[in-house]
Design a protein around this motif. Structure first.
Motif, short mmCIF file in Angstrom:
data_model
loop_
_atom_site.label_atom_id
_atom_site.label_comp_id
_atom_site.label_asym_id
_atom_site.label_seq_id
_atom_site.Cartn_x
_atom_site.Cartn_y
_atom_site.Cartn_z
N ALA A 122 0.83 -1.21 0.00
CA ALA A 122 0.00 0.00 0.00
C ALA A 122 0.87 1.26 0.00
O ALA A 122 0.58 2.23 -0.72
CB ALA A 122 -0.93 -0.01 1.20
N LEU A 123 1.93 1.26 0.80
CA LEU A 123 2.82 2.42 0.85
C LEU A 123 3.57 2.60 -0.47
O LEU A 123 3.84 3.74 -0.88
CB LEU A 123 3.81 2.26 2.00
CG LEU A 123 3.21 2.33 3.41
CD1 LEU A 123 4.27 2.08 4.47
CD2 LEU A 123 2.54 3.70 3.65
N GLU A 124 3.89 1.51 -1.14
CA GLU A 124 4.53 1.61 -2.45
C GLU A 124 3.61 2.27 -3.47
O GLU A 124 4.05 3.08 -4.29
CB GLU A 124 4.95 0.21 -2.95
CG GLU A 124 6.13 -0.37 -2.21
CD GLU A 124 6.45 -1.79 -2.67
OE1 GLU A 124 5.69 -2.33 -3.52
OE2 GLU A 124 7.45 -2.36 -2.19
N ILE A 125 2.31 1.93 -3.41
CA ILE A 125 1.34 2.56 -4.31
C ILE A 125 1.27 4.06 -4.05
O ILE A 125 1.27 4.88 -4.98
CB ILE A 125 -0.04 1.91 -4.15
CG1 ILE A 125 -0.01 0.43 -4.58
CG2 ILE A 125 -1.09 2.66 -4.97
CD1 ILE A 125 -1.31 -0.30 -4.36
N LEU A 126 1.20 4.43 -2.77
CA LEU A 126 1.11 5.85 -2.41
C LEU A 126 2.37 6.60 -2.84
O LEU A 126 2.29 7.73 -3.33
CB LEU A 126 0.91 5.98 -0.90
CG LEU A 126 -0.41 5.47 -0.34
CD1 LEU A 126 -0.41 5.56 1.18
CD2 LEU A 126 -1.59 6.23 -0.92
N GLU A 127 3.53 5.98 -2.68
CA GLU A 127 4.78 6.63 -3.07
C GLU A 127 4.87 6.81 -4.58
O GLU A 127 5.25 7.89 -5.07
CB GLU A 127 5.97 5.82 -2.56
CG GLU A 127 7.32 6.46 -2.85
CD GLU A 127 8.47 5.65 -2.29
OE1 GLU A 127 9.62 6.13 -2.37
OE2 GLU A 127 8.22 4.53 -1.80
N ASP A 128 4.52 5.78 -5.32
CA ASP A 128 4.62 5.85 -6.78
C ASP A 128 3.63 6.85 -7.38
O ASP A 128 3.88 7.41 -8.45
CB ASP A 128 4.37 4.47 -7.38
CG ASP A 128 5.48 3.47 -7.04
OD1 ASP A 128 6.55 3.94 -6.59
OD2 ASP A 128 5.27 2.26 -7.21
N THR A 129 2.48 7.06 -6.70
CA THR A 129 1.48 7.99 -7.22
C THR A 129 1.61 9.39 -6.62
O THR A 129 0.84 10.28 -6.99
CB THR A 129 0.06 7.46 -6.94
OG1 THR A 129 -0.08 7.17 -5.54
CG2 THR A 129 -0.20 6.18 -7.73
N GLY A 130 2.56 9.57 -5.69
CA GLY A 130 2.76 10.88 -5.09
C GLY A 130 1.74 11.25 -4.04
O GLY A 130 1.52 12.44 -3.78
#
Length: 393
Positions: A122-130
């Motif tokens: 979930a944190l990877e998704i948030l990081e990749d999408t800003g």
């Protein structure tokens, strides 16, 4: 019960490497692995071909395969060690030890039970999408939100939207709270528009609020299946098809859930609800077979809760009439299970129906209350505090 994971690399003769790049590579690899397991006394499940079980006097061992990643569990640590030693003679394997991560899913144990979450993913998704610094939201989508195929302007880069929704779909493995919002977003993958992207961003802000949310599988409770089904009549504004939703519990542990648009238009809410009951009955039948393979007996009827009295009446009424002729197959699916004593239909109040989470957008209070019934918790908070005061289903 002891559990461990390991990763299969190749066998000593390099036969796995020799089939790489061929169309039948994955098939041949699984054939070689399953042949080796069967020679060691394992039996392949007819309900799930990736599950292998072995029963010996006083011991039970189960092995679950995903390509070349394996979960091995059993009642005897000695049997597990012997199985790993046998496979190490056939393949090169990397022992990953006790089950903690599997396919991006974190497994945490406590006295209360086992918690599953995908916080890192979930944190990877948030990081990749800003969206790591975005303002959090307490629930995924507004209750009165309505999206259609023709809303707003087309996106210049639809691949970005499709990639995001695809990643969110994988996140629903441990996040039943995201199933229905992601189901809505996935309907517009072909021609995504600006309002669809804005709704996806709202879901990301909700994930920012609850990145470590997951499900709790309690260590106590009876091994009894309970199913909840619901339908939202004519929910889709573009096709007027209804939405089927269900969730199934083993004791107090949620083990299966789904949201799906029905394949045909229903003429009444009772018809839509009954189609949902038929879909749930099929899933319950499969789960009973899986439990049988895992040596879990389930002799009592599975309680199927529905909030529509008309649908429950159709299930027990042996007479077909004009209102049921066009859904005759679904009628037979449910009635056969009821008559054989495999399913027992029961009524539940709409406000207490946990399957509502999978068919409609809810108010903040109702959303939070139903999440507690689904045993959705924050894995990084104290488990005892997380479930304190929450009513079991």
């Amino acid at each position: 019960m002891s559990t461990c994971t390991f990763h299969l690399v190749s066998d000593e003769r390099g036969s796995l490497v020799s089939v790489n790049g061929l169309k039948q590579a994955s098939r041949q690899w699984f054939l070689k692995l399953s042949t080796a397991l069967k020679s060691a006394g394992f039996q392949q499940s007819w309900s799930d071909y990736s599950l292998f079980v072995r029963n010996t006097p006083g011991h039970f061992t189960a092995l679950l395969v995903y390509v070349d990643d394996v979960i091995l569990a059993g009642s005897s640590l000695k049997a597990i060690i012997e199985t790993k030693e046998f496979l190490s003679k056939q393949f090169k394997l990397k022992d990953l030890g006790q089950l903690r991560y599997f396919l991006g899913i974190k497994v945490a144990r406590s006295k209360q039970g086992i918690a599953l979450c995908q916080r890192k993913y979930a944190l990877e998704i948030l990081e990749d999408t800003g969206f790591l610094g975005a303002k959090p939201s307490r629930f995924p989508l507004e209750q009165n939100l309505v999206l259609t195929q023709g809303d707003g302007s087309l996106l210049k880069d639809p691949a970005q939207y499709r990639r995001l929704v695809g990643r969110l779909i994988y996140l629903t493995i441990t996040r039943p709270d995201l199933v229905y919002p992601v189901h809505i977003l996935s309907q517009y993958m072909g021609t995504p528009r600006q309002p669809h992207l804005e709704a996806a961003h709202r879901v990301l802000r909700y994930i920012k609020h609850t990145p470590g949310q997951g499900i709790l599988l309690p260590s106590t409770g009876t091994l009894e299946l309970k199913a909840y089904c619901d339908a939202d009549w004519a929910r889709c504004k573009d096709t007027r098809r209804s939405t089927t939703g269900y969730c199934i519990f083993l004791g107090q542990a949620p083990i299966s859930w789904k949201t799906k648009k029905q394949s045909t238009v229903s003429r009444s809410s009772a018809e839509a609800e009954y189609r949902s009951m038929a879909t749930t009955c099929c899933e319950v039948t499969w789960l009973r077979n899986i439990l049988k393979d895992l040596n879990v007996g389930h002799t009592q009827p599975v309680k199927l809760f529905c909030d529509n009295q008309a649908a429950i009446h159709i299930a027990s009424n042996p007479v077909f009439h004009e209102r049921t002729k066009h859904i005759e197959i679904d009628c037979h699916v449910v009635r056969e299970k009821v008559q054989r004593g495999l399913i027992k239909t029961m009524h539940i109040r709409t406000k207490e129906q946990p399957a509502d989470l999978f068919t409609k957008l809810l108010s903040s209070n109702q959303f939070t209350m139903l999440l507690s019934k689904l045993r959705v918790i924050n894995i990084h908070s104290n488990l005892r505090e997380s479930i304190e005061g929450k009513n079991p289903v």
